[in-house]
Design a protein around this motif. Sequence first.
Motif, PDB file in Angstrom:
ATOM      1  N   CYS A 224       0.834  -1.214   0.000  1.00 49.05           N
ATOM      2  CA  CYS A 224       0.000   0.000   0.000  1.00 49.05           C
ATOM      3  C   CYS A 224       0.872   1.268   0.000  1.00 49.05           C
ATOM      4  O   CYS A 224       1.728   1.456   0.866  1.00 49.05           O
ATOM      5  N   THR A 225       0.652   2.132  -0.998  1.00 47.28           N
ATOM      6  CA  THR A 225       1.388   3.400  -1.058  1.00 47.28           C
ATOM      7  C   THR A 225       0.504   4.551  -0.586  1.00 47.28           C
ATOM      8  O   THR A 225       0.998   5.555  -0.083  1.00 47.28           O
ATOM      9  N   THR A 226      -0.804   4.419  -0.774  1.00 47.04           N
ATOM     10  CA  THR A 226      -1.733   5.462  -0.314  1.00 47.04           C
ATOM     11  C   THR A 226      -3.139   4.865  -0.193  1.00 47.04           C
ATOM     12  O   THR A 226      -3.403   3.798  -0.753  1.00 47.04           O
ATOM     13  N   GLY A 238      -1.655   0.979  -4.648  1.00 44.34           N
ATOM     14  CA  GLY A 238      -0.223   0.678  -4.708  1.00 44.34           C
ATOM     15  C   GLY A 238       0.457   1.479  -5.800  1.00 44.34           C
ATOM     16  O   GLY A 238      -0.126   2.411  -6.370  1.00 44.34           O
ATOM     17  N   LYS A 239       1.703   1.131  -6.101  1.00 43.58           N
ATOM     18  CA  LYS A 239       2.483   1.791  -7.153  1.00 43.58           C
ATOM     19  C   LYS A 239       1.720   1.828  -8.474  1.00 43.58           C
ATOM     20  O   LYS A 239       1.031   0.859  -8.775  1.00 43.58           O
ATOM     21  N   PRO A 240       1.804   2.827  -9.283  1.00 45.42           N
ATOM     22  CA  PRO A 240       2.578   4.068  -9.105  1.00 45.42           C
ATOM     23  C   PRO A 240       1.756   5.218  -8.524  1.00 45.42           C
ATOM     24  O   PRO A 240       2.142   6.370  -8.681  1.00 45.42           O
ATOM     25  N   THR A 241       0.626   4.908  -7.873  1.00 44.89           N
ATOM     26  CA  THR A 241      -0.175   5.972  -7.259  1.00 44.89           C
ATOM     27  C   THR A 241       0.529   6.424  -5.981  1.00 44.89           C
ATOM     28  O   THR A 241       0.912   5.581  -5.165  1.00 44.89           O
ATOM     29  N   ILE A 242       0.728   7.726  -5.823  1.00 43.44           N
ATOM     30  CA  ILE A 242       1.439   8.176  -4.619  1.00 43.44           C
ATOM     31  C   ILE A 242       0.550   8.986  -3.674  1.00 43.44           C
ATOM     32  O   ILE A 242       0.867   9.115  -2.500  1.00 43.44           O
ATOM     33  N   ALA A 243      -0.558   9.532  -4.170  1.00 41.32           N
ATOM     34  CA  ALA A 243      -1.469  10.262  -3.268  1.00 41.32           C
ATOM     35  C   ALA A 243      -2.843  10.396  -3.906  1.00 41.32           C
ATOM     36  O   ALA A 243      -2.947  10.566  -5.126  1.00 41.32           O
ATOM     37  N   ALA A 260       8.251  15.625  -4.508  1.00 45.31           N
ATOM     38  CA  ALA A 260       9.466  15.483  -5.300  1.00 45.31           C
ATOM     39  C   ALA A 260       9.293  14.518  -6.479  1.00 45.31           C
ATOM     40  O   ALA A 260       9.839  14.756  -7.557  1.00 45.31           O
ATOM     41  N   ASP A 261       8.502  13.447  -6.294  1.00 44.49           N
ATOM     42  CA  ASP A 261       8.442  12.448  -7.370  1.00 44.49           C
ATOM     43  C   ASP A 261       7.106  12.430  -8.124  1.00 44.49           C
ATOM     44  O   ASP A 261       6.802  11.474  -8.824  1.00 44.49           O
ATOM     45  N   CYS A 262       6.323  13.501  -8.007  1.00 38.01           N
ATOM     46  CA  CYS A 262       5.037  13.527  -8.731  1.00 38.01           C
ATOM     47  C   CYS A 262       5.266  13.906 -10.192  1.00 38.01           C
ATOM     48  O   CYS A 262       5.671  15.014 -10.503  1.00 38.01           O
ATOM     49  N   PHE A 274       0.643  10.424  -9.447  1.00 35.23           N
ATOM     50  CA  PHE A 274       1.432   9.245  -9.796  1.00 35.23           C
ATOM     51  C   PHE A 274       2.913   9.616  -9.887  1.00 35.23           C
ATOM     52  O   PHE A 274       3.250  10.741 -10.258  1.00 35.23           O
ATOM     53  N   ASN A 275       3.775   8.640  -9.634  1.00 39.11           N
ATOM     54  CA  ASN A 275       5.206   8.926  -9.808  1.00 39.11           C
ATOM     55  C   ASN A 275       5.770   8.297 -11.084  1.00 39.11           C
ATOM     56  O   ASN A 275       6.943   7.963 -11.147  1.00 39.11           O
ATOM     57  N   VAL A 276       4.914   8.166 -12.084  1.00 40.72           N
ATOM     58  CA  VAL A 276       5.373   7.744 -13.420  1.00 40.72           C
ATOM     59  C   VAL A 276       4.822   8.708 -14.457  1.00 40.72           C
ATOM     60  O   VAL A 276       3.867   9.431 -14.193  1.00 40.72           O
ATOM     61  N   THR A 277       5.431   8.686 -15.636  1.00 41.00           N
ATOM     62  CA  THR A 277       4.920   9.527 -16.717  1.00 41.00           C
ATOM     63  C   THR A 277       3.710   8.839 -17.339  1.00 41.00           C
ATOM     64  O   THR A 277       3.448   7.663 -17.087  1.00 41.00           O
TER      65      THR A 277
HETATM   66  C1  LIG Z   1       7.178   5.426  -6.989  1.00 37.70           C
HETATM   67  O1  LIG Z   1       6.996   5.412  -5.583  1.00 37.70           O
HETATM   68  C2  LIG Z   1       7.125   4.124  -5.005  1.00 37.70           C
HETATM   69  C3  LIG Z   1       6.817   4.275  -3.546  1.00 37.70           C
HETATM   70  O2  LIG Z   1       5.662   5.013  -3.341  1.00 37.70           O
HETATM   71  C4  LIG Z   1       8.500   3.563  -5.221  1.00 37.70           C
HETATM   72  O3  LIG Z   1       8.578   2.283  -4.710  1.00 37.70           O
HETATM   73  C5  LIG Z   1       8.778   3.545  -6.712  1.00 37.70           C
HETATM   74  O4  LIG Z   1      10.106   3.148  -6.930  1.00 37.70           O
HETATM   75  C6  LIG Z   1       8.538   4.916  -7.296  1.00 37.70           C
HETATM   76  N1  LIG Z   1       8.694   4.819  -8.750  1.00 37.70           N
HETATM   77  C7  LIG Z   1       9.384   5.682  -9.453  1.00 37.70           C
HETATM   78  C8  LIG Z   1       9.419   5.470 -10.924  1.00 37.70           C
HETATM   79  O5  LIG Z   1       9.938   6.644  -8.926  1.00 37.70           O
END
Ligand SMILES: *[C@@H]1O[C@H](CO)[C@@H](O)[C@H](O)[C@H]1NC(C)=O
Length: 301
Positions: A224-226, A238-243, A260-262, A274-277
């Motif tokens: 679980c990420t969020t 879960g990944k790649p959802t961050i919030a 930082a990673d959005c 998400f932290n992916v494109t």
């Molecule tokens: C996205 O965030 C997750 C944790 O929330 C991390 O495990 C993953 O490596 C991150 N992916 C990228 C592409 O940064």
Amino acid sequence: MNTILCSILLLSVTTLILIDADCVGYPNVSNADFHRNEQCSDIVEMTCSDGYKMEAAIKLISEMWKYQKPVCKLGQCMSDPEIENGALDTDIASRDIGIEYSYTCNPGFGKYGNEGHVICTEAGEWEANITCEDPEIENGALDTDISSRDIGIEYSYTCNPGFGKYGNDGLVICTEAREWEANITCEDCFKYTWKKYVKKKPYRTRYGRNQISCRRACNNDDRCTTWFASFVSCELHGKPTIAISRESLRNCKKKCAKLADCELMSWNFICTLFNVTMDNLPRKHKVLSRNGAFIGENLCK
Ligand SMILES: *[C@@H]1O[C@H](CO)[C@@H](O)[C@H](O)[C@H]1NC(C)=O
Ligand SMILES: *[C@@H]1O[C@H](CO)[C@@H](O)[C@H](O)[C@H]1NC(C)=O
Ligand SMILES: *[C@@H]1O[C@H](CO)[C@@H](O)[C@H](O)[C@H]1NC(C)=O
Ligand SMILES: *[C@@H]1O[C@H](CO)[C@@H](O)[C@H](O)[C@H]1NC(C)=O
């Protein structure tokens, strides 16, 4: 009542003499002054008020030339032009409509260039082509106040959150030409696709849980990420959802800019980050259409 203008004698462009023994009032001409001649009380002189010019005309009516009621039109600007943070290059010799003067911005105030010109418009107002201003950072702010405008002086600035496609830290310098030159523009980080959103996709949905227990469930699960709790359900993501949160569109963008990673945001009254494109988004996240929704790809990341 008799016609007020029995006859008109046009003396000059600025004065009309109205002759009528039975005159009981003055013609209805705005911005005009009337003077009754003292020796001969049936003669009235009409002049236009200060700054106004008379326009008198004759018109052919039934094969007869007839004078028209004169009008007093604004003929000049009422006051001298005022140049903020700058000065006119010459003295004012006239304030007539159409007249132009050039001016120069005070040293360091030439954000839009140093040389301007100001013109007296038909409306009797001065219109300048540039304003003499301090550097102003669009979508950003100077890190300190301006204390000097000397040639060569530098000030640093920072782009507002969500802006800074070309970097976040800029430098503005007062050049030899006494103009401010910035090394970056603070441009919107996001590339938008309107009327589309990315469907959020929980890996588990549980019913009958409150916020606290939903958060606990997420904290106790490595996958679980969020989490996202509604009145009836608790979603674990879960990944790649961050919030995921309920946010206004503006706050959603701010939130993504801060993290930082959005890399991607989707707004559909609910803000999903998400932290992916977009290209790397897993297939399970379908892109759907909806009015008012939008997707923003963060180009600053
Ligand atoms: C996205 O965030 C997750 C944790 O929330 C991390 O495990 C993953 O490596 C991150 N992916 C990228 C592409 O940064
Ligand atoms: C005078 O003229 C103005 C505009 O032309 C008009 O609004 C006003 O009613 C007139 N006044 C009289 C007393 O006729
Ligand atoms: C404003 O007018 C001046 C004088 O004509 C000219 O040199 C200057 O380039 C003009 N500036 C702009 C931004 O149009
Ligand atoms: C602009 O200037 C700042 C401050 O010196 C610097 O950090 C930044 O890298 C510069 N950016 C570019 C694109 O030159």
